[in-house]
Scaffold this motif. Sequence first.
Motif, PDB file in Angstrom:
ATOM      1  N   GLU A  42      12.580   4.949   4.817  1.00 40.80           N
ATOM      2  CA  GLU A  42      11.466   4.062   5.165  1.00 40.80           C
ATOM      3  C   GLU A  42      10.143   4.739   4.796  1.00 40.80           C
ATOM      4  OE1 GLU A  42       9.458   0.849   5.898  1.00 40.80           O
ATOM      5  OE2 GLU A  42      11.635   0.886   5.991  1.00 40.80           O
ATOM      6  N   HIS A  43      10.048   6.030   5.031  1.00 33.62           N
ATOM      7  CA  HIS A  43       8.864   6.801   4.643  1.00 33.62           C
ATOM      8  C   HIS A  43       8.685   6.755   3.117  1.00 33.62           C
ATOM      9  CE1 HIS A  43       5.914  10.001   4.454  1.00 33.62           C
ATOM     10  NE2 HIS A  43       6.729  10.728   3.709  1.00 33.62           N
ATOM     11  N   VAL A  44       9.771   6.913   2.386  1.00 37.50           N
ATOM     12  CA  VAL A  44       9.727   6.836   0.925  1.00 37.50           C
ATOM     13  C   VAL A  44       9.231   5.458   0.490  1.00 37.50           C
ATOM     14  CG1 VAL A  44      11.128   6.811  -1.188  1.00 37.50           C
ATOM     15  CG2 VAL A  44      11.496   8.604   0.531  1.00 37.50           C
ATOM     16  N   ARG A  45       9.765   4.411   1.118  1.00 33.85           N
ATOM     17  CA  ARG A  45       9.327   3.039   0.799  1.00 33.85           C
ATOM     18  C   ARG A  45       7.814   2.900   0.951  1.00 33.85           C
ATOM     19  NH1 ARG A  45      13.756   1.717   4.197  1.00 33.85           N
ATOM     20  NH2 ARG A  45      15.537   1.145   2.928  1.00 33.85           N
ATOM     21  N   SER A  46       7.286   3.416   2.063  1.00 32.24           N
ATOM     22  CA  SER A  46       5.848   3.268   2.295  1.00 32.24           C
ATOM     23  C   SER A  46       5.035   4.003   1.233  1.00 32.24           C
ATOM     24  CB  SER A  46       5.473   3.736   3.704  1.00 32.24           C
ATOM     25  OG  SER A  46       5.615   5.128   3.828  1.00 32.24           O
ATOM     26  N   LYS A  47       5.489   5.186   0.816  1.00 29.36           N
ATOM     27  CA  LYS A  47       4.789   5.934  -0.239  1.00 29.36           C
ATOM     28  C   LYS A  47       4.853   5.195  -1.578  1.00 29.36           C
ATOM     29  CE  LYS A  47       3.604   9.869   1.751  1.00 29.36           C
ATOM     30  NZ  LYS A  47       2.278  10.406   1.798  1.00 29.36           N
ATOM     31  N   MET A  48       6.025   4.654  -1.895  1.00 30.84           N
ATOM     32  CA  MET A  48       6.186   3.938  -3.163  1.00 30.84           C
ATOM     33  C   MET A  48       5.307   2.687  -3.191  1.00 30.84           C
ATOM     34  SD  MET A  48       8.226   5.673  -5.036  1.00 30.84           S
ATOM     35  CE  MET A  48       9.016   7.217  -4.651  1.00 30.84           C
ATOM     36  N   GLU A  49       5.318   1.943  -2.096  1.00 35.18           N
ATOM     37  CA  GLU A  49       4.507   0.723  -2.031  1.00 35.18           C
ATOM     38  C   GLU A  49       3.020   1.052  -2.090  1.00 35.18           C
ATOM     39  OE1 GLU A  49       5.904  -1.533   1.350  1.00 35.18           O
ATOM     40  OE2 GLU A  49       7.829  -1.904   0.361  1.00 35.18           O
ATOM     41  N   ALA A  50       2.604   2.106  -1.400  1.00 34.96           N
ATOM     42  CA  ALA A  50       1.193   2.501  -1.405  1.00 34.96           C
ATOM     43  C   ALA A  50       0.714   2.880  -2.806  1.00 34.96           C
ATOM     44  CB  ALA A  50       0.970   3.666  -0.445  1.00 34.96           C
ATOM     45  N   ASN A  51       1.655   3.326  -3.640  1.00 36.75           N
ATOM     46  CA  ASN A  51       1.305   3.728  -5.004  1.00 36.75           C
ATOM     47  C   ASN A  51       1.658   2.665  -6.037  1.00 36.75           C
ATOM     48  OD1 ASN A  51       0.284   6.676  -5.149  1.00 36.75           O
ATOM     49  ND2 ASN A  51       1.842   6.665  -3.550  1.00 36.75           N
ATOM     50  N   GLY A  52       2.095   1.499  -5.590  1.00 39.70           N
ATOM     51  CA  GLY A  52       2.377   0.396  -6.497  1.00 39.70           C
ATOM     52  C   GLY A  52       3.544   0.637  -7.433  1.00 39.70           C
ATOM     53  N   LEU A  53       4.529   1.422  -7.001  1.00 42.57           N
ATOM     54  CA  LEU A  53       5.654   1.765  -7.863  1.00 42.57           C
ATOM     55  C   LEU A  53       6.842   0.836  -7.659  1.00 42.57           C
ATOM     56  CD1 LEU A  53       5.482   5.629  -7.429  1.00 42.57           C
ATOM     57  CD2 LEU A  53       4.802   4.305  -9.430  1.00 42.57           C
TER      58      LEU A  53
END
Length: 146
Positions: free
Chosen positions: A63-74
């Motif tokens: 879930e933490h990874v998801r938030s980082k990916m979404e925050a970076n538009g990946l």
Amino acid sequence: MYKKILLAVDDSDAAELALAQAVTVAKAMRAEVKALFVVTQALGSTLTPAEAATAAIGKRILEHVRSKMEANGLHYSTELLEEAGSAAGQIADTITSEANDWEADLIVMGTHGRRGIKRMVLGSVSEGVLTQSRIPVLVVRSDFED
């Protein structure tokens, strides 16, 4: 150059640093990232309480990874994979196999940097991946030893 990056994560400082590197490379290369958390289980059909707790940690980390990916538009996906066996070599086999099956161009993972007896007793997943992989592996070492 890299279009598909497999990010192997666990609950360590090194994995957090590897996540940051995967984001940096994925943004620069416009690559897709697949984050993988491997839960090992003893032979049997159900998870033990300790294995279930590890799976819960894995879900939190992904879930933490998801938030980082979404925050970076990946563009990304995540997977929690339950595999029988607990040796470092078996986890390395799983990571390498998943990278091959997904046709990844790069594997990104952290390493704890253990030495001596700790390394001999605990094994090294990153060393196993480096030994087995046919694709490039970016290993990010933490300054902190677990």
